[in-house]
Structures are given as structure tokens and as C-alpha cells.
Write a protein that holds these residues in place. Structure first.
Motif, PDB file in Angstrom:
ATOM      1  N   GLU B  81      27.755  84.104  60.923  1.00 15.09           N
ATOM      2  CA  GLU B  81      28.464  85.380  61.097  1.00 15.09           C
ATOM      3  C   GLU B  81      28.712  85.792  62.545  1.00 15.09           C
ATOM      4  O   GLU B  81      27.915  85.532  63.450  1.00 15.09           O
ATOM      5  CB  GLU B  81      27.757  86.531  60.364  1.00 15.09           C
ATOM      6  CG  GLU B  81      26.551  87.083  61.120  1.00 15.09           C
ATOM      7  CD  GLU B  81      26.013  88.316  60.448  1.00 15.09           C
ATOM      8  OE1 GLU B  81      24.916  88.206  59.902  1.00 15.09           O
ATOM      9  OE2 GLU B  81      26.683  89.370  60.467  1.00 15.09           O
ATOM     10  N   THR B  83      30.408  89.356  63.535  1.00 13.29           N
ATOM     11  CA  THR B  83      31.077  90.547  62.991  1.00 13.29           C
ATOM     12  C   THR B  83      32.333  90.905  63.772  1.00 13.29           C
ATOM     13  O   THR B  83      33.355  91.245  63.178  1.00 13.29           O
ATOM     14  CB  THR B  83      30.103  91.736  62.967  1.00 13.29           C
ATOM     15  OG1 THR B  83      28.863  91.289  62.423  1.00 13.29           O
ATOM     16  CG2 THR B  83      30.644  92.860  62.116  1.00 13.29           C
ATOM     17  N   GLU B  86      35.141  88.650  62.784  1.00 14.47           N
ATOM     18  CA  GLU B  86      35.545  88.925  61.394  1.00 14.47           C
ATOM     19  C   GLU B  86      36.371  90.202  61.303  1.00 14.47           C
ATOM     20  O   GLU B  86      37.359  90.268  60.571  1.00 14.47           O
ATOM     21  CB  GLU B  86      34.311  89.037  60.499  1.00 14.47           C
ATOM     22  CG  GLU B  86      33.711  87.670  60.181  1.00 14.47           C
ATOM     23  CD  GLU B  86      32.409  87.767  59.397  1.00 14.47           C
ATOM     24  OE1 GLU B  86      32.249  88.713  58.610  1.00 14.47           O
ATOM     25  OE2 GLU B  86      31.548  86.891  59.599  1.00 14.47           O
ATOM     26  N   VAL B  87      35.951  91.235  62.068  1.00 17.35           N
ATOM     27  CA  VAL B  87      36.709  92.486  62.056  1.00 17.35           C
ATOM     28  C   VAL B  87      38.105  92.252  62.630  1.00 17.35           C
ATOM     29  O   VAL B  87      39.109  92.693  62.068  1.00 17.35           O
ATOM     30  CB  VAL B  87      35.953  93.593  62.837  1.00 17.35           C
ATOM     31  CG1 VAL B  87      36.863  94.793  63.084  1.00 17.35           C
ATOM     32  CG2 VAL B  87      34.714  94.025  62.065  1.00 17.35           C
ATOM     33  N   THR B  90      40.414  90.573  60.285  1.00 17.66           N
ATOM     34  CA  THR B  90      40.776  91.409  59.142  1.00 17.66           C
ATOM     35  C   THR B  90      41.799  92.462  59.573  1.00 17.66           C
ATOM     36  O   THR B  90      42.770  92.735  58.860  1.00 17.66           O
ATOM     37  CB  THR B  90      39.529  92.099  58.567  1.00 17.66           C
ATOM     38  OG1 THR B  90      38.532  91.110  58.349  1.00 17.66           O
ATOM     39  CG2 THR B  90      39.848  92.797  57.268  1.00 17.66           C
ATOM     40  N   ILE B  91      41.562  93.050  60.771  1.00 18.42           N
ATOM     41  CA  ILE B  91      42.427  94.136  61.235  1.00 18.42           C
ATOM     42  C   ILE B  91      43.819  93.616  61.617  1.00 18.42           C
ATOM     43  O   ILE B  91      44.832  94.241  61.288  1.00 18.42           O
ATOM     44  CB  ILE B  91      41.792  94.857  62.463  1.00 18.42           C
ATOM     45  CG1 ILE B  91      40.455  95.520  62.080  1.00 18.42           C
ATOM     46  CG2 ILE B  91      42.744  95.866  63.074  1.00 18.42           C
ATOM     47  CD1 ILE B  91      40.583  96.760  61.231  1.00 18.42           C
ATOM     48  N   GLN B 109      64.382 101.771  50.276  1.00 19.28           N
ATOM     49  CA  GLN B 109      64.797 103.128  49.924  1.00 19.28           C
ATOM     50  C   GLN B 109      66.310 103.234  49.852  1.00 19.28           C
ATOM     51  O   GLN B 109      66.855 103.891  48.982  1.00 19.28           O
ATOM     52  CB  GLN B 109      64.275 104.110  50.963  1.00 19.28           C
ATOM     53  CG  GLN B 109      62.925 104.658  50.614  1.00 19.28           C
ATOM     54  CD  GLN B 109      62.526 105.727  51.594  1.00 19.28           C
ATOM     55  OE1 GLN B 109      62.204 105.429  52.736  1.00 19.28           O
ATOM     56  NE2 GLN B 109      62.586 106.958  51.167  1.00 19.28           N
TER      57      GLN B 109
END
Lengths: 57, 372
Positions: B81, B83, B86-87, B90-91, B109
């Protein structure tokens, strides 16, 4: 309580520190996680609806 | 330096191959409607975002494979890991997705806003043709495949617009907002004209909307885009976009012709004129199932030539054509053909190919039957 919210937010994103995870699983109360999870799930849906209606309006 | 060159070559190959794809017509067309250019732009934006992501992801992957290869003595680091990383991974995709959703939603639209249309056209799919109805104008017609059977059977060379030609094209004005209402009489079809950037399902029991404002006069071709049965590939779409004045003249002529046709219901028709008309209608509408010589294709499509029940029972015959046969491929032609057309095709099938009943089915009696 704030710890629980943070953990649920991390779960939304799908990323969590190993340390925090162990802590949650040892000391946390499952009922609190489920309740906060449901409430924040509803909040997320509400937010999306809000953004969508703003965009459509 | 070498790495830079590899990157550059890779990038150039991608740009080059995409240009080849564009030049060969593999890409979607820019189109001729007010929205089609915007849809194309959106498509290209997202395409290039995907290209950049692909280059970065595979670039990092291949670079790592090469640089840290075993023969160079690379040792795998063993950790669990991270973090922060990983963040980030993801972001970043989240932001990319939101970034793509914003322009996509803005275009969607516009696509879903058929308000303030100047012309409404009802488009009905049926096995296997399209029916167009200019709402409020009393003008409607069906549009059939016009490619000769001989070309389909391989007995003749294929024409330029093989399977993309119809007897009666949909005529639309340029520079006017036209609203389409899509539905179907039988199974699901989809009305797709790439140049107009319109691809909409026609579903029985539902009405779907879409709209178009064509900017250039011309002939635009399309096809059914939802597998709808054996002749799915034989129900093309042809849109004839004309200048506004030309359209108004055309519509006025069609209205007049429709009014004249309505008058014709009451008069007594001759056998010859009904036979002549009926032959044309038979070959464009009935022949795909019941075959050009009425021999049918049993058991799915019964023969009409020499059909004892048809010959002996006119009432039965009229009923089958008007109301269809539930549970079979025979549709109801009540709303598809007008009384004159129904009478013509009935007279034709009762007298052609040796079915010599000698009976003339008059439009007036069909009109009466339709009222019941």
C-alpha cells in the motif's frame, strides 16, 4: 464520530490506510458504520440530484 | 534522448493512423445539421483524451518493463500500500470523467430539446419499411426499398446506392427545426441517418423524440439500426433536404394529391386501373414475403397464387389485409394504406397469377369496412 465519517468517506473513494482499517475493525461499532453509511449515501444522492438540477435549470 | 525519440515516434504514429482513419471514412461524419458538428467535436475531444491516457499508461508500462528488466539485475521492491498514490490514481480519473461529462451533458441537453420545432414528422417503423407522416398537414406516405430484386439476387450488377435507395424519400426543408416522433407498428426498429446525427429507437407503444435542423440541401442516406427481422437490411432511409420554398411547394402538391385521392374513394373504379396500381403496391409491400409471383414461402408466408380460401372467400381476404393475422408476420394494413391502395392491392391479388376471380374490389366498400 468524525473518525467514522472519515472512514466512510474513504470507503466511498475506495482507498483506506491499513492502520486505520485495523483500528476500525478492532474498536469500531458496526451499527455506527452502517448508519453513517446510509445517511452519507443519501447525502451523496441528494448532492448528485442537486448538481443535475442546477445543470438542467 | 533516446526515450524522447521513442515517445515522439509513438505519438506521430498515433496521429498518423488517426488521420488515415479519418481519410478512409472510418470516423463518424461531421454531418450537416446544426448539432452534428458539435457531436463530432465532442467525439473527437473524448477520442483525444483517450489517446493521451493510452499513451501515458502504456508508455509508463513499457518504459518500466524495459528499464527495470531482469537481465539488468532489477530487484522487485516489496511493499504494501501507498495511500498517497492510491488517492491520486482515484482522484485523477474522477476529474477526467467529470471533465468529459460537462461538455457531453451540455450537448445532450440540446439533443433532448425538440421545443419550438416548425415541423413535426411522425416516423413509424414496420417490417420492413418506414412510414412518414407530416403531422397536421394530412400528408403521409410509406418509403420502400427501391433496389431491384435482381441486384439483390446477384443477377445484375449492384447500383451505386445498392440497398440505400427508396421509392419515396423523406423530404425536409433546410434551416427549419424539424421534430421527429418515432414509434413502431411491430418490433423495435431504429432510424439512423449518420449525416444528420440522428439515431433513435422506434419502439412499439412508445413515442421517442429527436430533432434536426439541416443546414445544407442534399440527399442523406441511412439504415435501420436495430435488428428487426429477416429484411432488417432492406429498409433504408433516404432524406431529401431541399430549400424552404421548394419544400413548401412540394408539401402543397402532396396535400393536393392526398385530397384528390380522398375524393377518388367514392367513384367507381375500373378493373384495369386498380390492377395497375395494385401491381406496384404488391411489388413494393407484399412481394418481400409473398414473393413476386405470389408463390409465397410456406409455411411462414402462405402462397397467394392459387390459394383456395383467398379465391373463394373475398370477405376473409379483405379482413386479413385490413386487420392482419395476429401471431404471424402478416401486419395490419389499416393505417398503412389508404382505401384506394387497399382496394387496388386486393383487386390485384384476387386476379393476378391465375387467381382469375374477375372481382373488382371498390375503394368505397373498403372505406366502409374501415369504418366498422
Amino acid at each position: 464520530m468524525w473518525e467514522v465519517v472519515k472512514s466512510v468517506l474513504a470507503a466511498f473513494l475506495g482507498v483506506q490506510r491499513e492502520q486505520q482499517r485495523l483500528k476500525d475493525f478492532e474498536k469500531g461499532n458496526p451499527v455506527a458504520f452502517i448508519a453513517v453509511g446510509i445517511v452519507m449515501g443519501a447525502v451523496l444522492v441528494g448532492l448528485i440530484v442537486l448538481v443535475a438540477s442546477l445543470a438542467a435549470g | 534522448m533516446r526515450t524522447l525519440l521513442v515517445w515522439l515516434a509513438g505519438g506521430l504514429t498515433l496521429v498518423g493512423s488517426s488521420q488515415v482513419a479519418l481519410a478512409n471514412g472510418w470516423n463518424m461524419p461531421v454531418g450537416v445539421s446544426t448539432l452534428s458538428g458539435e457531436i463530432y467535436g465532442l467525439h473527437m475531444t473524448i477520442f483525444w483524451i483517450c489517446v493521451v491516457i493510452g499513451v501515458v499508461v502504456f508508455g509508463v508500462m513499457f518504459y518500466s518493463l524495459f528499464k527495470f528488466r531482469h537481465s539488468r539485475g532489477a530487484k522487485a521492491s516489496n511493499f504494501h500500500e501507498n495511500t498517497t498514490v492510491e488517492v491520486i490514481w482515484t482522484i485523477v480519473p474522477l476529474l477526467i470523467l467529470v471533465g468529459m461529462a460537462v461538455p457531453a451533458t451540455a450537448t445532450l441537453q440540446k439533443i433532448y430539446d425538440p421545443s419550438e420545432a416548425e415541423l413535426d414528422v411522425m416516423v413509424t417503423g414496420q417490417q420492413w419499411r418506414w412510414r412518414y407522416e407530416y403531422l397536421g398537414e394530412d400528408v403521409s406516405f410509406i418509403s420502400n426499398l427501391a433496389t431491384p430484386r435482381a441486384q439483390i439476387n446477384g443477377e445484375e450488377a449492384r447500383g451505386e446506392h445498392y440497398l440505400l435507395e427508396v421509392d419515396e424519400p423523406l423530404v425536409l426543408p433546410v434551416n427549419r427545426k424539424v421534430r421527429f416522433l418515432f414509434t413502431s407498428d411491430d418490433v423495435m426498429h431504429a432510424w439512423w441517418v449518420p449525416q444528420l446525427a440522428v439515431k433513435q429507437d422506434a419502439i412499439p407503444g412508445f413515442v421517442n423524440e429527436n430533432w434536426v435542423e439541416i443546414q445544407e440541401p442534399g440527399i442523406y442516406r441511412g439504415q435501420c439500426a436495430e435488428l428487426c427481422g429477416v429484411d432488417h437490411g432492406f429498409m433504408p432511409i433516404v432524406v431529401h433536404a431541399v430549400e424552404e420554398e421548394e419544400f413548401d411547394t412540394w408539401l402543397a402538391e402532396r396535400k393536393e394529391a392526398a385530397a384528390e385521392e380522398a375524393m377518388g374513394i367514392d367513384r367507381e373504379w375500373e378493373m384495369d386501373e386498380l390492377m395497375e396500381r395494385g401491381e406496384g403496391i404488391y411489388s413494393s409491400i407484399c412481394a418481400s414475403c409473398h414473393q413476386p409471383e405470389g408463390q409465397g414461402s410456406p409455411p411462414a408466408f402462405p402462397a397467394l397464387a392459387g390459394n383456395e380460401q383467398l379465391i373463394s372467400d373475398k370477405d376473409w381476404h379483405v379482413n386479413k389485409v385490413i386487420n392482419g393475422v395476429s401471431g404471424s408476420a402478416m401486419p395490419s394494413f389499416r393505417n398503412t394504406l389508404n382505401p384506394v391502395e387497399l382496394a387496388s392491392v386486393l383487386t390485384y391479388t384476387r386476379n393476378a397469377w391465375g387467381n382469375d376471380t374477375g372481382e373488382v374490389v371498390q375503394p368505397a366498400e373498403i372505406a366502409e369496412r374501415l369504418e366498422e
